[in-house]
Scaffold this motif. Structure first.
Motif, PDB file in Angstrom:
ATOM      1  N   GLY A 185      -3.748  11.490   4.075  1.00  0.00           N
ATOM      2  CA  GLY A 185      -5.125  11.223   5.134  1.00  0.00           C
ATOM      3  C   GLY A 185      -5.092   9.905   5.872  1.00  0.00           C
ATOM      4  N   ARG A 186      -5.955   9.761   5.807  1.00  0.00           N
ATOM      5  CA  ARG A 186      -7.304   8.653   5.916  1.00  0.00           C
ATOM      6  C   ARG A 186      -6.841   7.189   4.697  1.00  0.00           C
ATOM      7  NH1 ARG A 186     -10.254   8.242  10.492  1.00  0.00           N
ATOM      8  NH2 ARG A 186     -10.262   6.382  10.420  1.00  0.00           N
ATOM      9  N   ALA A 187      -6.895   8.053   3.809  1.00  0.00           N
ATOM     10  CA  ALA A 187      -6.230   7.222   2.595  1.00  0.00           C
ATOM     11  C   ALA A 187      -5.246   6.171   2.681  1.00  0.00           C
ATOM     12  CB  ALA A 187      -6.531   8.347   1.110  1.00  0.00           C
ATOM     13  N   GLN A 188      -5.440   4.700   2.001  1.00  0.00           N
ATOM     14  CA  GLN A 188      -4.464   4.218   1.630  1.00  0.00           C
ATOM     15  C   GLN A 188      -3.505   4.721   0.700  1.00  0.00           C
ATOM     16  OE1 GLN A 188      -7.476   0.562   2.196  1.00  0.00           O
ATOM     17  NE2 GLN A 188      -5.884   0.190   1.729  1.00  0.00           N
ATOM     18  N   PRO A 189      -2.324   4.467   1.117  1.00  0.00           N
ATOM     19  CA  PRO A 189      -1.499   5.333  -0.238  1.00  0.00           C
ATOM     20  C   PRO A 189      -1.448   4.155  -1.260  1.00  0.00           C
ATOM     21  CG  PRO A 189      -0.135   5.116   1.833  1.00  0.00           C
ATOM     22  CD  PRO A 189      -1.698   4.669   2.037  1.00  0.00           C
ATOM     23  N   SER A 190      -1.240   2.864  -1.261  1.00  0.00           N
ATOM     24  CA  SER A 190      -1.329   2.027  -2.638  1.00  0.00           C
ATOM     25  C   SER A 190      -2.945   2.338  -2.812  1.00  0.00           C
ATOM     26  CB  SER A 190      -0.801   1.087  -2.285  1.00  0.00           C
ATOM     27  OG  SER A 190       0.508   0.860  -2.224  1.00  0.00           O
ATOM     28  N   HIS A 191      -3.800   1.578  -2.271  1.00  0.00           N
ATOM     29  CA  HIS A 191      -4.967   2.070  -2.617  1.00  0.00           C
ATOM     30  C   HIS A 191      -5.834   2.832  -3.174  1.00  0.00           C
ATOM     31  CE1 HIS A 191      -9.219   0.647  -2.638  1.00  0.00           C
ATOM     32  NE2 HIS A 191      -9.527   1.964  -2.278  1.00  0.00           N
ATOM     33  N   ALA A 192      -5.301   4.356  -3.670  1.00  0.00           N
ATOM     34  CA  ALA A 192      -6.224   5.188  -4.157  1.00  0.00           C
ATOM     35  C   ALA A 192      -4.719   6.178  -4.454  1.00  0.00           C
ATOM     36  CB  ALA A 192      -6.130   6.330  -2.943  1.00  0.00           C
ATOM     37  N   GLY A 193      -3.798   5.411  -4.684  1.00  0.00           N
ATOM     38  CA  GLY A 193      -2.561   5.559  -5.384  1.00  0.00           C
ATOM     39  C   GLY A 193      -3.022   5.360  -6.749  1.00  0.00           C
ATOM     40  N   PRO A 194      -1.219   5.496  -8.108  1.00  0.00           N
ATOM     41  CA  PRO A 194      -1.552   5.002  -8.985  1.00  0.00           C
ATOM     42  C   PRO A 194      -1.083   3.403  -9.045  1.00  0.00           C
ATOM     43  CG  PRO A 194       0.235   5.782  -8.643  1.00  0.00           C
ATOM     44  CD  PRO A 194      -0.649   6.595  -7.139  1.00  0.00           C
ATOM     45  N   MET A 195      -1.330   3.253 -10.161  1.00  0.00           N
ATOM     46  CA  MET A 195      -0.799   1.512 -10.813  1.00  0.00           C
ATOM     47  C   MET A 195       0.392   1.519 -10.529  1.00  0.00           C
ATOM     48  SD  MET A 195      -3.406  -0.578 -10.683  1.00  0.00           S
ATOM     49  CE  MET A 195      -2.556  -2.148 -11.428  1.00  0.00           C
ATOM     50  N   PRO A 196       0.994   0.351  -9.804  1.00  0.00           N
ATOM     51  CA  PRO A 196       2.670  -0.024  -9.695  1.00  0.00           C
ATOM     52  C   PRO A 196       3.261  -0.229 -10.805  1.00  0.00           C
ATOM     53  CG  PRO A 196       1.543  -1.247  -8.456  1.00  0.00           C
ATOM     54  CD  PRO A 196       0.814  -0.647  -8.696  1.00  0.00           C
ATOM     55  N   ASP A 197       4.539  -0.259 -11.325  1.00  0.00           N
ATOM     56  CA  ASP A 197       5.199  -0.757 -12.258  1.00  0.00           C
ATOM     57  C   ASP A 197       5.199  -2.301 -12.143  1.00  0.00           C
ATOM     58  OD1 ASP A 197       6.856  -0.892 -14.404  1.00  0.00           O
ATOM     59  OD2 ASP A 197       8.192  -0.472 -13.912  1.00  0.00           O
ATOM     60  N   PRO A 198       4.506  -2.135 -13.118  1.00  0.00           N
ATOM     61  CA  PRO A 198       4.244  -4.549 -13.012  1.00  0.00           C
ATOM     62  C   PRO A 198       5.457  -4.901 -13.300  1.00  0.00           C
ATOM     63  CG  PRO A 198       3.417  -3.278 -14.975  1.00  0.00           C
ATOM     64  CD  PRO A 198       3.479  -1.802 -14.543  1.00  0.00           C
ATOM     65  N   ALA A 199       6.860  -4.555 -13.831  1.00  0.00           N
ATOM     66  CA  ALA A 199       7.909  -4.556 -14.363  1.00  0.00           C
ATOM     67  C   ALA A 199       8.948  -5.153 -13.068  1.00  0.00           C
ATOM     68  CB  ALA A 199       8.387  -3.792 -14.814  1.00  0.00           C
ATOM     69  N   PRO A 200       8.612  -6.930 -13.275  1.00  0.00           N
ATOM     70  CA  PRO A 200       9.388  -7.663 -12.667  1.00  0.00           C
ATOM     71  C   PRO A 200      11.126  -6.499 -11.545  1.00  0.00           C
ATOM     72  CG  PRO A 200       9.129  -8.980 -14.129  1.00  0.00           C
ATOM     73  CD  PRO A 200       8.955  -7.266 -14.133  1.00  0.00           C
ATOM     74  N   ILE A 201      10.976  -6.813 -10.621  1.00  0.00           N
ATOM     75  CA  ILE A 201      11.947  -6.381  -9.651  1.00  0.00           C
ATOM     76  C   ILE A 201      13.661  -7.151  -9.332  1.00  0.00           C
ATOM     77  CG2 ILE A 201      13.129  -4.876  -7.701  1.00  0.00           C
ATOM     78  CD1 ILE A 201      10.557  -3.735  -7.359  1.00  0.00           C
ATOM     79  N   ALA A 202      14.532  -6.994 -10.435  1.00  0.00           N
ATOM     80  CA  ALA A 202      15.784  -8.338 -10.837  1.00  0.00           C
ATOM     81  C   ALA A 202      16.466  -8.445  -9.473  1.00  0.00           C
ATOM     82  CB  ALA A 202      16.276  -7.419 -11.605  1.00  0.00           C
ATOM     83  N   ASP A 203      16.343  -6.906  -8.859  1.00  0.00           N
ATOM     84  CA  ASP A 203      17.678  -7.282  -7.610  1.00  0.00           C
ATOM     85  C   ASP A 203      16.736  -7.675  -6.445  1.00  0.00           C
ATOM     86  OD1 ASP A 203      20.360  -5.553  -6.494  1.00  0.00           O
ATOM     87  OD2 ASP A 203      18.370  -5.870  -5.292  1.00  0.00           O
ATOM     88  N   ALA A 204      17.803  -8.680  -5.786  1.00  0.00           N
ATOM     89  CA  ALA A 204      16.771  -9.385  -4.493  1.00  0.00           C
ATOM     90  C   ALA A 204      16.271  -8.589  -3.172  1.00  0.00           C
ATOM     91  CB  ALA A 204      16.945 -10.896  -4.074  1.00  0.00           C
ATOM     92  N   SER A 205      17.634  -7.363  -3.098  1.00  0.00           N
ATOM     93  CA  SER A 205      17.440  -6.693  -1.963  1.00  0.00           C
ATOM     94  C   SER A 205      16.281  -4.841  -2.298  1.00  0.00           C
ATOM     95  CB  SER A 205      18.424  -6.354  -2.059  1.00  0.00           C
ATOM     96  OG  SER A 205      18.883  -4.845  -2.662  1.00  0.00           O
ATOM     97  N   LEU A 206      16.367  -5.376  -4.006  1.00  0.00           N
ATOM     98  CA  LEU A 206      15.102  -4.126  -3.642  1.00  0.00           C
ATOM     99  C   LEU A 206      14.075  -4.894  -4.246  1.00  0.00           C
ATOM    100  CD1 LEU A 206      16.697  -2.406  -7.094  1.00  0.00           C
ATOM    101  CD2 LEU A 206      16.665  -1.402  -3.869  1.00  0.00           C
ATOM    102  N   ARG A 207      13.827  -5.523  -3.949  1.00  0.00           N
ATOM    103  CA  ARG A 207      12.847  -6.596  -4.271  1.00  0.00           C
ATOM    104  C   ARG A 207      12.047  -7.191  -2.561  1.00  0.00           C
ATOM    105  NH1 ARG A 207      14.073 -10.635  -7.220  1.00  0.00           N
ATOM    106  NH2 ARG A 207      14.618 -11.946  -5.674  1.00  0.00           N
ATOM    107  N   ARG A 208      12.804  -6.905  -2.241  1.00  0.00           N
ATOM    108  CA  ARG A 208      12.741  -7.516  -0.715  1.00  0.00           C
ATOM    109  C   ARG A 208      12.190  -5.927   0.225  1.00  0.00           C
ATOM    110  NH1 ARG A 208      10.274 -10.638   3.427  1.00  0.00           N
ATOM    111  NH2 ARG A 208      11.929 -10.670   5.466  1.00  0.00           N
ATOM    112  N   ALA A 209      13.520  -4.674   0.171  1.00  0.00           N
ATOM    113  CA  ALA A 209      12.814  -3.433   0.427  1.00  0.00           C
ATOM    114  C   ALA A 209      11.240  -3.198  -0.489  1.00  0.00           C
ATOM    115  CB  ALA A 209      13.782  -2.774  -0.033  1.00  0.00           C
ATOM    116  N   ALA A 210      11.059  -3.239  -1.623  1.00  0.00           N
ATOM    117  CA  ALA A 210       9.717  -2.895  -1.714  1.00  0.00           C
ATOM    118  C   ALA A 210       8.532  -3.576  -1.349  1.00  0.00           C
ATOM    119  CB  ALA A 210       9.919  -3.233  -3.183  1.00  0.00           C
ATOM    120  N   TYR A 211       8.828  -4.864  -0.355  1.00  0.00           N
ATOM    121  CA  TYR A 211       8.331  -5.959  -0.244  1.00  0.00           C
ATOM    122  C   TYR A 211       8.196  -5.421   1.504  1.00  0.00           C
ATOM    123  CZ  TYR A 211       6.600  -9.972   2.636  1.00  0.00           C
ATOM    124  OH  TYR A 211       5.356 -11.243   3.386  1.00  0.00           O
TER     125      TYR A 211
END
Lengths: 337, 616
Positions: free
Chosen positions: B20-46
């Motif tokens: 709905g109007r809720a912000q997905p990440s604000h209201a959602g679960p905590m993200p996995d804090p593990a670093p993303i090693a793959d540069a393209s995946l890191r960029r895609a996530a960003y």
């Protein structure tokens, strides 16, 4: 820029003006540098009312001119042009050649929060600006600027007063006292040390050798030798921050001063004795005060975040005149074009 | 795997619709804090996070209610290349009554650049007219000027060759461009040689990051474009190294009454979420966050900074030198140095400055922040301050007249400034020294000064609080054990926000704090026993003084008014570098910053405007 005028009706000033047949010809416009939005206004916030410069040509109404900045501190006439005005503002020294229709900021990024501003009547191209970090000087009507505060140790400068009798003779009210230059700001010397800021320095309109100053913690001071030496004015407490000390242009014996919790103090004997004339004002927190050069005995007072009040008997009785809730940084009288 | 932009928009839209109007990440679960090693995946996530914020903000605008289409929504829509006609029509209305000074300038500048090929001529003319008719205030802080001059620079570039009659300030395009360029270069020079004045701010980080991104995105001059890019790297590196799980830790030039307790709830955490991906964003993406995301595709966080923020090899100590805000009065030095220390582990971080009145308002001098699984609503910090206010100290940093300002600032978003209960703000009568994860704060408040006391903040989220007969107070926050030693008698006061305040009503006073990881001890009792066994001498008269041997085996001697010593050696911070530690290093005056993580190295050289990446 466009000139958005907002008119505020005077409550009783019109009556006073009508009654002031003794005033004679009105030769000046009254400019008020006003914060309209109260102490809670933050920079970048949405102001509830328009701050900035208000001009009264009839002393009954005041119209907003120019832009709505919350920190415009003073207005000075342009000695080179009857329609010109300069203003001291947070954004620098600003000039209008046409009574507020258009504007140009004269200073650059390295000069900010200008509190004091004066032009030399004997050298009309010369402008002096009191800055929080020194004194800005222009010798070409604001085209170029230099910082000229050699000899001033702590250079926070609140007020600038040019001696009208001699080009390049200037007094500056600073953090640690009053400094004097007699060579157009090339060199300065301390003529009155103070423990805190000297907030106002005025030259008598009646006798150019007499200067009157008020300070944060050193009370009021008087000079009878053109600012070279100073004496403490008796009867004025030093435990209040004094903001303004003014001469009555119409009466050489009359002076007034004001300050935070100091109320309005007046003298009618050339500063020898002082009387509290705060009764009738809503508080003793008086930000600024002025004596009208065109109306004998007329005083204006700006109690903090209140209406501007006017008195036609030099403070014996006060009436609200302009605005409902304002703080006037300064009243300025600019000769009419 | 490389995610395409249309897919990202679709994904973000679906998420927004689902919530709905809720912000997905604000209201959602905590993200996995593990670093993303793959540069393209890191960029895609960003980029997915960028799209999420934009889609959410754009979705606040309702077609049947033009008032819901404000500058932020317009910026989001133009960034998404949506509804240009509606945005244009609305801009024409909005430009009739501008307000907000520099906070109006930068959104309009962003919109103008995003809309160069989208907005109608009429809308562009309306913007042009507003920049002639509306005179924004330049402001009085470093962040105001960053926004003002960046905007002026880019708009003068957008409208070159025009005379002063076309600009609000009467200056020509060239004059405005030159002035803005000169200020921005000046600010970058002093920041990279003697430090930032509004350093490490939990909110105002945005007011620097956004302008720098604007310069990096749209400056036509490659030199200024490079400066913007490098300064954005600089700001983000400065944040990343002082972050724990994406949360700004330690001492701040400015924070606020809420964030000083709920450390996550700040615009800085939006950058933690967006750049590092290891926390959740604030409500509304911190407000200003949308303006960053509007141009965020033009920036890629260097991997070395990403790893500094997310992939620490172990505990580290990091020191910094900053500067105070401009001192206009009562000081012979315009910008005295600020010395910061951060000790960062996976479980907690301890940070501090040297104490004193370094900023007029909103200063926060020291604390411990412990790691929590989910920081939302959590007060994961413990600290003390000497509540102090003074008109004179305000006058040091502001040019106002003295008497009204202390009361006025309480109506300017600093409501506790003159309160005895306040937990925010510095004091000239506090002196702080940090060694590793031990802090010694001494206060010597002269008689007659308002509030002869120390306030300690004890969070509602502490798992344990025990007052020990030894004089220590033992507490546990997350996986951190905390020992807190008040130097003078105290009492407890409840806090409306939960938790309690330790009020120690004595001017000659102080606090010792020693933190450790729970995993270092076999039990809670072992920790307490270890603390009780630490050699400690306290003297309050005539001058507060402490001799304390820390858990790390270092003997600290701290006496108010003198330099501290460690194991007999005097610590003179005057010789400190601008940055020093395993990750960031810079010499004072150098105009350079070296960022290091493992084999990765990036050197920013502002003297030559070069970025040098190296793999060691």
């Amino acid at each position: 820029m466009s000139n958005l005028a907002t008119k505020f009706s005077a409550l009783l000033c019109a009556l006073a003006c009508a009654a002031g047949a003794h005033a004679g010809e009105v030769k000046h416009d009254l400019y008020l540098s006003v914060l309209m939005s109260g102490g809670g206004q933050v920079m970048g916030g949405r102001p509830p009312a328009k701050s900035g410069i208000y001009r009264s040509t009839d002393r009954a109404t005041a119209e907003h001119i120019g832009f709505g900045h919350i920190r415009i501190f003073n207005v000075a006439p342009d000695p080179a042009s009857p329609a010109g005005i300069y203003i001291a503002a947070l954004d620098g020294v600003i000039h209008s050649p046409d009574r507020g229709a258009t504007w140009r900021i004269l200073t650059g990024w390295n000069m900010t929060e200008v509190k004091g501003l004066a032009l030399d009547p004997n050298a009309p191209d010369h402008i002096y600006a009191g800055l929080p970090d020194g004194i800005g000087v222009s010798r070409d009507r604001g085209k170029t600027w230099a910082r000229m505060n050699a000899g001033i140790r702590r250079s926070f400068t609140q007020t600038i007063t040019v001696d009208r009798t001699q080009a390049g003779r200037v007094l500056a009210g600073t953090e640690q006292g009053i400094y004097l230059t007699e060579d157009g700001a090339r060199t300065w010397r301390l003529v009155l040390p103070t423990t805190e800021v000297a907030y106002d320095v005025r030259q008598s309109p009646h006798d150019p050798k007499i200067f009157f100053a008020v300070t944060a913690t050193s009370g009021a001071l008087w000079s009878a030798d053109a600012g070279r030496t100073w004496q403490t004015v008796a009867g004025i407490p030093k435990d209040r921050t004094l903001h303004n000390g003014v001469f009555d242009p119409r009466d050489a014996k009359r002076l007034a001063l004001c300050g935070w919790e100091a109320g309005v103090q007046v003298s009618e004997d050339g500063g020898r004795t002082w009387t509290d004339r705060t009764a009738g004002l809503p508080s003793r927190k008086i930000w600024s005060i002025a004596a009208d050069p065109d109306f004998p005995g007329r005083l204006y007072a700006s109690p903090y975040q209140s209406a501007v009040y006017v008195s036609d008997d030099f403070g014996r009785a006060w009436k609200p005149a302009y605005f409902e809730k304002a703080t006037v940084f300064n009243f300025s009288f600019v000769p009419r074009p | 795997m490389k995610l395409r932009r249309p897919f990202l928009i679709l994904l973000a839209s679906l998420l927004a619709a689902a919530f709905g109007r809720a912000q997905p990440s604000h209201a959602g679960p905590m993200p996995d804090p593990a670093p993303i090693a793959d540069a393209s995946l890191r960029r895609a996530a960003y980029l997915a996070r960028v799209e999420e914020a934009l889609v959410w903000r754009a979705g606040l605008a309702k077609p049947d209610n033009p008032a819901t289409l404000g500058l932020a929504e317009i910026a989001a829509k133009l960034s998404l290349r949506q509804d240009a006609a509606a945005c244009s029509a609305r801009l024409i209305e909005l430009m009739k009554a501008p307000t907000g000074d520099m906070f109006w300038m930068f959104p309009v500048t962003i919109i103008s650049h995003l809309g160069r090929d989208q907005l109608t001529q009429e809308a562009k003319q309306a913007i042009r007219a507003a920049w002639r008719n509306y005179m924004p205030l330049r402001g009085d802080t470093e962040n105001h000027w960053a926004m003002y001059y960046t905007s002026l620079y880019l708009m003068a570039q957008l409208w070159p060759g025009e005379g002063g009659d076309r600009w609000f300030n009467g200056k020509s395009s060239q004059e405005n461009f030159n002035e803005a360029r000169d200020y921005l270069v000046h600010w970058m020079e002093i920041t990279t040689t003697i430090g930032q004045g509004e350093y490490d701010c939990t909110h105002y980080i945005g007011e620097y990051a956004i302008p720098m991104l604007m310069l990096a995105s749209w400056s036509a001059d490659p030199a200024m474009r490079m400066r913007g890019h490098m300064m954005l790297d600089y700001v983000m590196a400065d944040f990343a190294v002082d972050s724990l799980d994406g949360i700004y830790i330690g001492a701040h030039a400015r924070t606020d009454d809420r964030t000083v307790l709920e450390k996550w709830n700040a615009l800085s955490s939006f950058f933690g979420w967006l750049m590092l991906g290891n926390t959740v964003p604030q409500a509304a993406y911190g407000g200003w966050g949308v303006y960053f995301t509007a141009a965020a595709r033009n920036y890629e966080l260097p991997e070395v900074i990403y790893r500094i923020g997310t992939d620490r090899a172990g505990t580290y100590t990091h020191t910094e030198r900053k500067r105070t805000r401009h001192r206009w009065r009562y000081s012979d030095e315009r910008n005295p140095p600020v010395y910061k220390t951060s000790y960062v582990t996976a479980d907690y971080a301890v940070g501090s400055d040297q104490g004193g009145q370094l900023q007029p308002i909103q200063q926060h001098s020291w604390d411990v922040t412990w790691s929590v699984p989910d920081p939302r609503g959590v007060h994961n910090t413990l600290f003390a301050n000497q509540p102090y206010w003074s008109a004179r100290d305000l006058m040091m940093y502001f040019t106002e007249k003295p008497d009204s300002m202390p009361g006025d600032v309480t109506f300017q978003g600093k409501p506790t400034y003159i309160s005895e209960e306040k937990l925010l703000g510095g004091s000239p009568y506090e002196q702080i020294f940090q060694q590793d994860d031990a802090v010694v704060s001494l206060t010597d408040v002269p008689a007659g000064v308002t509030f002869q006391q120390v306030n300690g903040f004890f969070s509602k989220d502490l798992a344990l609080i025990e007052e020990d007969a030894s004089g220590w107070i033992f507490a546990q926050g997350g996986r951190a054990y905390i020992a807190y030693r008040p130097l003078a008698p105290y009492e407890w006061r409840p806090l409306e926000v939960g938790g309690k305040r330790l009020r120690s009503p004595h001017g000659k006073n102080g606090t010792i704090m020693q933190v450790a990881a729970a995993r270092e001890f076999k039990s809670w009792d072992d920790f307490k026993a270890a603390i009780r066994a630490l050699p400690l001498t306290i003297r309050l008269e005539p001058t507060p003084s402490v001799t304390f041997t820390t858990l790390r085996g270092k003997t600290l001697v701290c006496t108010f008014g003198t330099l501290p010593s460690v194991n007999g050696r005097t610590v003179d911070r005057a010789a400190w570098k601008l940055f020093a530690g395993p990750y960031l290093n810079a010499e004072v005056g150098s105009g350079m910053l070296t960022m290091t993580h493992g084999r990765l190295e990036r050197v920013l050289d502002f003297n030559t405007l070069t970025i040098t990446d190296r793999v060691k």
